[in-house]
Design an enzyme around this catalytic site. Sequence first.
Site, PDB file in Angstrom:
ATOM      1  N   ARG A  88      51.780  36.312  39.281  1.00  0.00           N
ATOM      2  CA  ARG A  88      50.613  36.934  39.929  1.00  0.00           C
ATOM      3  C   ARG A  88      50.859  38.424  40.189  1.00  0.00           C
ATOM      4  NH1 ARG A  88      51.353  31.852  42.185  1.00  0.00           N
ATOM      5  NH2 ARG A  88      49.561  30.454  42.154  1.00  0.00           N
ATOM      6  N   ASN A 120      44.193  38.106  42.633  1.00  0.00           N
ATOM      7  CA  ASN A 120      45.661  38.172  42.700  1.00  0.00           C
ATOM      8  C   ASN A 120      46.202  39.526  42.276  1.00  0.00           C
ATOM      9  OD1 ASN A 120      46.615  35.629  43.616  1.00  0.00           O
ATOM     10  ND2 ASN A 120      45.895  34.700  41.695  1.00  0.00           N
ATOM     11  N   ARG A 151      47.257  21.341  47.393  1.00  0.00           N
ATOM     12  CA  ARG A 151      48.090  20.773  46.322  1.00  0.00           C
ATOM     13  C   ARG A 151      49.253  19.999  46.942  1.00  0.00           C
ATOM     14  NH1 ARG A 151      47.743  26.401  42.868  1.00  0.00           N
ATOM     15  NH2 ARG A 151      45.914  25.832  41.653  1.00  0.00           N
ATOM     16  N   HIS A 175      51.192  33.847  48.774  1.00  0.00           N
ATOM     17  CA  HIS A 175      50.488  33.026  47.783  1.00  0.00           C
ATOM     18  C   HIS A 175      51.129  33.411  46.446  1.00  0.00           C
ATOM     19  CE1 HIS A 175      47.599  31.053  45.293  1.00  0.00           C
ATOM     20  NE2 HIS A 175      47.201  32.195  44.761  1.00  0.00           N
TER      21      HIS A 175
HETATM   22  P1  NAD Z   1      37.722  35.941  34.739  1.00  0.00           P
HETATM   23  O1  NAD Z   1      38.303  36.829  33.705  1.00  0.00           O
HETATM   24  O2  NAD Z   1      37.099  34.672  34.318  1.00  0.00           O
HETATM   25  O3  NAD Z   1      36.623  36.753  35.588  1.00  0.00           O
HETATM   26  C1  NAD Z   1      36.861  38.001  36.136  1.00  0.00           C
HETATM   27  C2  NAD Z   1      35.527  38.714  36.235  1.00  0.00           C
HETATM   28  O4  NAD Z   1      35.720  39.942  36.972  1.00  0.00           O
HETATM   29  C3  NAD Z   1      34.927  39.113  34.875  1.00  0.00           C
HETATM   30  O5  NAD Z   1      33.628  38.546  34.744  1.00  0.00           O
HETATM   31  C4  NAD Z   1      34.861  40.634  34.917  1.00  0.00           C
HETATM   32  O6  NAD Z   1      33.753  41.184  34.246  1.00  0.00           O
HETATM   33  C5  NAD Z   1      34.788  40.884  36.419  1.00  0.00           C
HETATM   34  N1  NAD Z   1      35.149  42.233  36.843  1.00  0.00           N
HETATM   35  C6  NAD Z   1      36.178  43.005  36.409  1.00  0.00           C
HETATM   36  N2  NAD Z   1      36.165  44.180  37.071  1.00  0.00           N
HETATM   37  C7  NAD Z   1      35.125  44.149  37.943  1.00  0.00           C
HETATM   38  C8  NAD Z   1      34.609  45.039  38.925  1.00  0.00           C
HETATM   39  N3  NAD Z   1      35.175  46.249  39.153  1.00  0.00           N
HETATM   40  N4  NAD Z   1      33.534  44.650  39.641  1.00  0.00           N
HETATM   41  C9  NAD Z   1      32.942  43.456  39.431  1.00  0.00           C
HETATM   42  N5  NAD Z   1      33.367  42.571  38.512  1.00  0.00           N
HETATM   43  C10 NAD Z   1      34.464  42.914  37.786  1.00  0.00           C
HETATM   44  O7  NAD Z   1      38.909  35.676  35.811  1.00  0.00           O
HETATM   45  P2  NAD Z   1      38.968  34.483  36.875  1.00  0.00           P
HETATM   46  O8  NAD Z   1      39.632  33.314  36.248  1.00  0.00           O
HETATM   47  O9  NAD Z   1      37.617  34.343  37.477  1.00  0.00           O
HETATM   48  O10 NAD Z   1      40.002  35.086  37.938  1.00  0.00           O
HETATM   49  C11 NAD Z   1      39.629  36.156  38.781  1.00  0.00           C
HETATM   50  C12 NAD Z   1      40.759  36.498  39.756  1.00  0.00           C
HETATM   51  O11 NAD Z   1      40.970  35.383  40.663  1.00  0.00           O
HETATM   52  C13 NAD Z   1      42.117  36.733  39.081  1.00  0.00           C
HETATM   53  O12 NAD Z   1      42.770  37.827  39.693  1.00  0.00           O
HETATM   54  C14 NAD Z   1      42.879  35.446  39.344  1.00  0.00           C
HETATM   55  O13 NAD Z   1      44.272  35.622  39.302  1.00  0.00           O
HETATM   56  C15 NAD Z   1      42.372  35.132  40.738  1.00  0.00           C
HETATM   57  N6  NAD Z   1      42.597  33.754  41.194  1.00  0.00           N
HETATM   58  C16 NAD Z   1      43.025  33.600  42.467  1.00  0.00           C
HETATM   59  C17 NAD Z   1      43.274  32.340  42.964  1.00  0.00           C
HETATM   60  C18 NAD Z   1      43.776  32.193  44.380  1.00  0.00           C
HETATM   61  O14 NAD Z   1      44.206  31.114  44.790  1.00  0.00           O
HETATM   62  N7  NAD Z   1      43.735  33.246  45.177  1.00  0.00           N
HETATM   63  C19 NAD Z   1      43.060  31.204  42.156  1.00  0.00           C
HETATM   64  C20 NAD Z   1      42.599  31.403  40.854  1.00  0.00           C
HETATM   65  C21 NAD Z   1      42.384  32.693  40.370  1.00  0.00           C
END
Ligand code: NAD
Length: 302
Positions: A88, A120, A151, A175
Amino acid sequence: MKYTKIAIIGAGNVGSTIAYACMFQNSAAEIMLVDTNNDFCKGQVIDLRDALAFSKSSRIVQGTFKQAGQSDIIIICAGAKQKPGEKRTELIGTNKKVIATIFEELGSIKKDTVIVMVTNPLDVLTLYAQEISGHPQHLIFGSGTYLDTQRLCGYVSEKIAVAPESIHAYMIGEHGDSEFPAWSCARIGGNPLSSFTELTPAVLDKITQETRNKAYEIIKCKGATYFGIGACVAAICKTIIFDEKTILPLSFFHQEYGVCFSLPAVLGANGIEKVFDLPLNAIEKKSLLSSIEKIKKDAQGL
Ligand code: NAD
């Protein structure tokens, strides 16, 4: 009557799944999606609208950053996700820029809005978002180890055939890779884990490893994780909207250490409302300090 609005910044896997989960718990009148990819966001909104007929949420819309800034809850889940095997923390450079742009675009944020960070690396970006937004610290926090805790309780549940919600145990700290379970504070039906013969030290170690590695395993198989986090963040929204005062392990600012990390806290309409000191044993206290040190080191890269 108050008309509750949730804005979700980032309409990808995570954002759209959060929207879907929120729709089916009927806690908000309006769910807004915002994304820099306009067509994609529009597609997600009209696709989600097809499910409206099966839920009682009233509206799902595509919005602007400025409109999102006036919502009751803003969820930030935009940015790069981990590739298979990637940590991450490797996302820090890319996603710091994404978070900076988002807060610039949001402009002025309603003063009682609760902001939930999901992008993340979660803990350092929650700290960064607090710093650049200047929003009150109790109103801006991260989903933290809530998903990891679910989990953990799921694995324990499988071992002893007790429902996960009846298992009171927490993953705490980062995390990320240095998170760990506060086993000494865990209780099942009021009993410590030592009273369950199935939960030997070897079994607990295996559960810890499986919990830490679950996201890596899912990403290796299908490229992203989203159902679990979608359900967790929808539950966070419901807790805020109904002022439930539920205790959840979330990532919030700790004055003493100057960084954000997860410990159980009372969540209500005013965000993080109360914090408890977990009575950790000496080994767990050491593990928590080393997790904090890791976050501090990562935060220096901000
Ligand atoms: P994804 O690629 O499916 O979606 C990301 C989206 O963000 C895209 O649609 C993109 O166009 C958009 N984006 C990029 N820059 C932007 C901006 N400046 N303003 C608005 N939109 C913007 O990715 P995902 O699978 O949805 O994951 C998103 C984030 O969530 C990642 O950083 C991932 O690591 C994190 N995540 C966190 C957890 C947690 O437990 N905290 C769990 C899963 C994923």
